[in-house]
Design an enzyme around this catalytic site. Structure first.
Site, PDB file in Angstrom:
ATOM      1  N   GLY A  47       0.830  -1.255   0.004  1.00  0.00           N
ATOM      2  CA  GLY A  47      -0.056  -0.110   0.072  1.00  0.00           C
ATOM      3  C   GLY A  47       0.932   1.251  -0.230  1.00  0.00           C
ATOM      4  N   ALA A 106      -1.061   6.931   2.210  1.00  0.00           N
ATOM      5  CA  ALA A 106      -0.493   7.804   3.308  1.00  0.00           C
ATOM      6  C   ALA A 106       0.128   7.028   4.470  1.00  0.00           C
ATOM      7  CB  ALA A 106      -1.680   8.621   3.742  1.00  0.00           C
ATOM      8  N   HIS A 152      10.553  37.194   3.285  1.00  0.00           N
ATOM      9  CA  HIS A 152      11.756  36.582   2.473  1.00  0.00           C
ATOM     10  C   HIS A 152      12.902  36.314   3.416  1.00  0.00           C
ATOM     11  CE1 HIS A 152      14.695  35.681  -0.721  1.00  0.00           C
ATOM     12  NE2 HIS A 152      15.446  36.729  -0.156  1.00  0.00           N
TER      13      HIS A 152
HETATM   14  N1  LIG Z   1      -1.025  12.064   6.845  1.00  0.00           N
HETATM   15  C1  LIG Z   1      -2.428  11.889   6.813  1.00  0.00           C
HETATM   16  O1  LIG Z   1      -3.353  12.784   6.567  1.00  0.00           O
HETATM   17  C2  LIG Z   1      -2.807  10.398   7.035  1.00  0.00           C
HETATM   18  C3  LIG Z   1      -1.806   9.685   7.180  1.00  0.00           C
HETATM   19  C4  LIG Z   1      -2.264   8.265   7.433  1.00  0.00           C
HETATM   20  C5  LIG Z   1      -3.579   7.796   7.224  1.00  0.00           C
HETATM   21  N2  LIG Z   1      -4.120   8.789   6.755  1.00  0.00           N
HETATM   22  C6  LIG Z   1      -5.913   8.319   6.483  1.00  0.00           C
HETATM   23  O2  LIG Z   1      -6.007   7.181   6.808  1.00  0.00           O
HETATM   24  C7  LIG Z   1      -6.654   6.227   5.656  1.00  0.00           C
HETATM   25  C8  LIG Z   1      -5.892   4.939   5.440  1.00  0.00           C
HETATM   26  O3  LIG Z   1      -4.545   5.163   5.188  1.00  0.00           O
HETATM   27  P1  LIG Z   1      -3.943   4.139   3.866  1.00  0.00           P
HETATM   28  O4  LIG Z   1      -2.756   4.653   3.725  1.00  0.00           O
HETATM   29  O5  LIG Z   1      -4.179   2.598   4.493  1.00  0.00           O
HETATM   30  O6  LIG Z   1      -4.837   4.005   2.924  1.00  0.00           O
HETATM   31  P2  LIG Z   1      -5.034   4.727   1.312  1.00  0.00           P
HETATM   32  O7  LIG Z   1      -6.309   4.791   0.683  1.00  0.00           O
HETATM   33  O8  LIG Z   1      -4.086   6.315   1.462  1.00  0.00           O
HETATM   34  O9  LIG Z   1      -3.738   3.900   0.713  1.00  0.00           O
HETATM   35  C9  LIG Z   1      -3.933   2.520   0.497  1.00  0.00           C
HETATM   36  C10 LIG Z   1      -3.219   2.121  -0.699  1.00  0.00           C
HETATM   37  O10 LIG Z   1      -3.130   0.701  -0.784  1.00  0.00           O
HETATM   38  C11 LIG Z   1      -3.519   0.454  -2.127  1.00  0.00           C
HETATM   39  N3  LIG Z   1      -3.673  -1.059  -2.233  1.00  0.00           N
HETATM   40  C12 LIG Z   1      -5.173  -1.502  -1.820  1.00  0.00           C
HETATM   41  N4  LIG Z   1      -4.927  -2.846  -2.034  1.00  0.00           N
HETATM   42  C13 LIG Z   1      -3.729  -3.090  -2.548  1.00  0.00           C
HETATM   43  C14 LIG Z   1      -3.329  -4.415  -2.904  1.00  0.00           C
HETATM   44  N5  LIG Z   1      -3.887  -5.663  -2.750  1.00  0.00           N
HETATM   45  N6  LIG Z   1      -2.070  -4.470  -3.153  1.00  0.00           N
HETATM   46  C15 LIG Z   1      -1.378  -3.364  -3.370  1.00  0.00           C
HETATM   47  N7  LIG Z   1      -1.771  -2.196  -2.844  1.00  0.00           N
HETATM   48  C16 LIG Z   1      -2.979  -1.974  -2.617  1.00  0.00           C
HETATM   49  C17 LIG Z   1      -4.151   1.481  -2.671  1.00  0.00           C
HETATM   50  O11 LIG Z   1      -4.245   1.630  -4.021  1.00  0.00           O
HETATM   51  C18 LIG Z   1      -3.836   2.650  -1.851  1.00  0.00           C
HETATM   52  O12 LIG Z   1      -2.982   3.391  -2.915  1.00  0.00           O
HETATM   53  C19 LIG Z   1      -6.327   7.097   4.543  1.00  0.00           C
HETATM   54  O13 LIG Z   1      -7.567   7.494   3.592  1.00  0.00           O
HETATM   55  C20 LIG Z   1      -5.884   8.418   4.747  1.00  0.00           C
HETATM   56  O14 LIG Z   1      -6.688   9.636   4.351  1.00  0.00           O
HETATM   57  C21 LIG Z   1      -4.099  10.165   6.600  1.00  0.00           C
END
Ligand SMILES: NC(=O)c1ccc[n+]([C@@H]2O[C@H](COP(=O)([O-])OP(=O)(O)OC[C@H]3O[C@@H](n4cnc5c(N)ncnc54)[C@H](O)[C@@H]3O)[C@@H](O)[C@H]2O)c1
Ligand SMILES: Cc1cc2nc3c(=O)[nH]c(=O)nc-3n(C[C@H](O)[C@H](O)[C@H](O)COP(=O)(O)OP(=O)(O)OC[C@H]3O[C@@H](n4cnc5c(N)ncnc54)[C@H](O)[C@@H]3O)c2cc1C
Length: 473
Positions: free
Chosen positions: A192, A195, A455
């Site tokens: 994944g 984030a 600046h």
């Molecule tokens: N900085 C921040 O604001 C922050 C930080 C961490 C989490 N979060 C929130 O928590 C939520 C969850 O975070 P997350 O990183 O788990 O979700 P995410 O949705 O951001 O990312 C999950 C990723 O996993 C990929 N994925 C899904 N299934 C897969 C598979 N079988 N094989 C490979 N890749 C796969 C997806 O394409 C996606 O890019 C997010 O929606 C985010 O909004 C926010």
């Protein structure tokens, strides 16, 4: 059984959404109860935003010093003490949780520790009812019944898993378990590239862990502008990460103590640990919402109407409604739900320009839609940009990779996207430029020209992007 106590408003879930709703409702003079089965503060404080940033913050100097080493301006070695970092993180989280509990009590909010379940909805002028079950020291369960006039469901989310792709608590961990390890694995497979995956990979790479990241879509951070994903990939690959994009994972399991990932094409990867960070699932099972007439979508996202209601007198806010999985989105929805429930607003909920960031030594920041999203929606966006390499502060830190991109529609700023060191600090200014919330509209280049940018600052890169030629997409 008759409820032992009744409250004008009961809030189920004490994360950022639930606690904000409790404070706002109490400030309006309502009698309020907050029910949570776990630690107050929710995912955000206990296993999300805050612990991840404590670990990233504690180690933030390292990539900057490494850059100075590469520039021949520094030498030496810094090692982190992970158990000590973990102790500090846990102390801070515990202290913040206790402070939150004190503030809730001082505001006159009744806090119930236990699992909440709706036992009945409101009938006419009568109250609805919620049962709270709490485990006792002697192993028995004690149930308390509470009456409610308005119910706010803010039960959040938990890590997602799929058949063949689930954390097993041994070598394959979810973010909650990985956040607590006291020994950095020598190698880590991150499934994944969103984030969570990016932030945790960045932290562990600072401890010397070899990172392999596997993202199913065609690029890292696939919901962001394509050039953001390309920049992340280029920089992290240069730092030694192995990055697989657009590949399907067939299985991930612990074998002989190691994490073993098999792609659908048969190739295998092995590492000391794996992190599964493939999104989140709503925590809505067993609450009894369906009996109130609420609709659950897909894995259980609580469907809400334009005023965030799931059923009459019942609101669902934050992660559990699946609109935007961010702490500040939960907070924003909570403020609205309380205003709406108190009759202070009747207009539909407007999420406005939602800011979002991904943290690390390379950060991504966005407000508003991407140019691609606007184009797909039938607009004719234009973009202007500045490259961080031309910014004096980025040069001073040696962190010149990245850019800021402004998305314009009809001469007004609709969105801002950036990637690079420290760009999360620009996010609130970017949100103001893109029109804040509600009926406000984005700034024109002329409006922006009237602001004095200090600046030298990274903010000047935003000014430079606004002044750059606007090109069609
Ligand atoms: N900085 C921040 O604001 C922050 C930080 C961490 C989490 N979060 C929130 O928590 C939520 C969850 O975070 P997350 O990183 O788990 O979700 P995410 O949705 O951001 O990312 C999950 C990723 O996993 C990929 N994925 C899904 N299934 C897969 C598979 N079988 N094989 C490979 N890749 C796969 C997806 O394409 C996606 O890019 C997010 O929606 C985010 O909004 C926010
Ligand atoms: C690793 C990680 C990093 C993150 N980083 C960021 C970030 O930097 N910035 C950001 O904006 N967001 C971040 N998030 C997302 C953020 O944590 C969530 O969007 C936010 O916590 C959602 O708030 P909430 O109030 O909706 O629910 P939650 O915070 O999940 O709180 C829900 C609460 O409800 C309780 N609960 C659930 N069911 C019941 C029940 N039946 N009875 C009683 N209590 C119940 C739970 O115990 C929990 O305490 C991150 C998430 C993770 C996992």
């Amino acid at each position: 059984m008759t409820p032992s106590t009744r409250y004008d408003m009961i809030i189920l879930g004490g994360g950022p959404g639930g606690s904000r709703a409790a404070f706002d409702a109490a400030a309006r003079g309502l009698s309020v109860a907050l029910v949570d089965r776990d630690g107050l503060g929710g995912t955000c404080l206990n296993r999300g935003c805050i612990p991840t940033k404590l670990l990233l913050g504690a180690t933030a100097a390292l990539p900057l010093l490494e850059t100075q080493k590469k520039l021949k301006g520094a030498e030496g070695h810094i090692a982190f003490d992970l158990p000590a970092l973990q102790q500090r993180k846990d102390r801070y989280v515990k202290g913040t949780r206790q402070a939150l509990e004190k503030r809730l009590k001082a505001a006159g909010i009744a806090v119930y520790a236990g699992e909440g379940r709706v036992t009945s909805g409101r009938q006419g002028d009568g109250d609805g009812e919620l049962a709270v079950s709490a485990a006792q020291a002697d192993g028995t369960e004690q149930e308390t019944r509470l009456g409610w006039g308005t119910l706010i469901v803010a039960t959040g989310s938990t890590p997602a898993s799929f058949p063949g792709l689930a954390a097993d608590g041994a070598a394959v961990l979810d973010s909650t378990a990985l956040l607590d390890v006291t020994e950095a694995p020598e190698s880590l497979i991150v499934v994944g590239g969103g984030a969570i995956g990016l932030e945790m990979a960045d932290f562990f790479s600072r401890l010397g862990t070899r990172i392999t990241i596997v993202e199913g879509m065609g690029r890292l951070a696939p919901t962001e502008d394509a050039e953001v994903g390309d920049t992340l990939r280029k920089v992290y690959a240069r730092e030694g990460w192995t990055i697989h994009t657009g590949r399907k994972v067939a299985s991930l399991a612990t074998v002989d103590g190691n994490a073993v990932l098999r792609f659908e094409d048969g190739e295998e990867l092995t590492a000391g640990k794996a992190l599964l960070a493939v999104g989140r699932r709503p925590a809505s099972a067993g609450i009894g919402l369906e009996a109130l007439g609420a609709t659950l979508r897909g894995p259980g996202w609580v469907q809400t109407d334009e005023c965030l209601r799931a059923a009459p007198h019942v609101y669902a806010i934050g992660d559990v409604n699946g609109r935007t999985l961010l702490a500040h989105a939960a907070d924003h929805q909570a403020r609205y739900a309380v205003r709406h429930a108190c009759g202070d607003t009747a207009t539909p909920y407007d999420a406005g320009v939602m800011p979002a960031c991904i943290y690390g030594h390379l950060e991504a920041m966005r407000v508003g839609p991407t140019a691609e999203e606007l184009k797909n929606a039938g607009f004719s966006p234009r973009v202007s940009r500045s490259m961080l390499i031309a910014n004096p502060i980025a040069q001073a830190y040696g962190t010149t990779q990245g850019f800021i991109k402004i998305v314009w529609v009809d001469g007004r700023i609709r969105g801002v996207t950036a990637v690079g060191h420290g760009v999360s600090h620009l996010v609130t200014l970017a949100a103001v430029l893109a029109g804040g919330s509600g009926t406000a509209v984005g700034w024109t280049a002329h409006d922006a020209g009237n602001v004095i940018f200090a600046h030298p600052t990274l903010d000047e890169a935003l000014e430079a992007a606004m002044e750059a030629p606007q090109e069609p997409v």
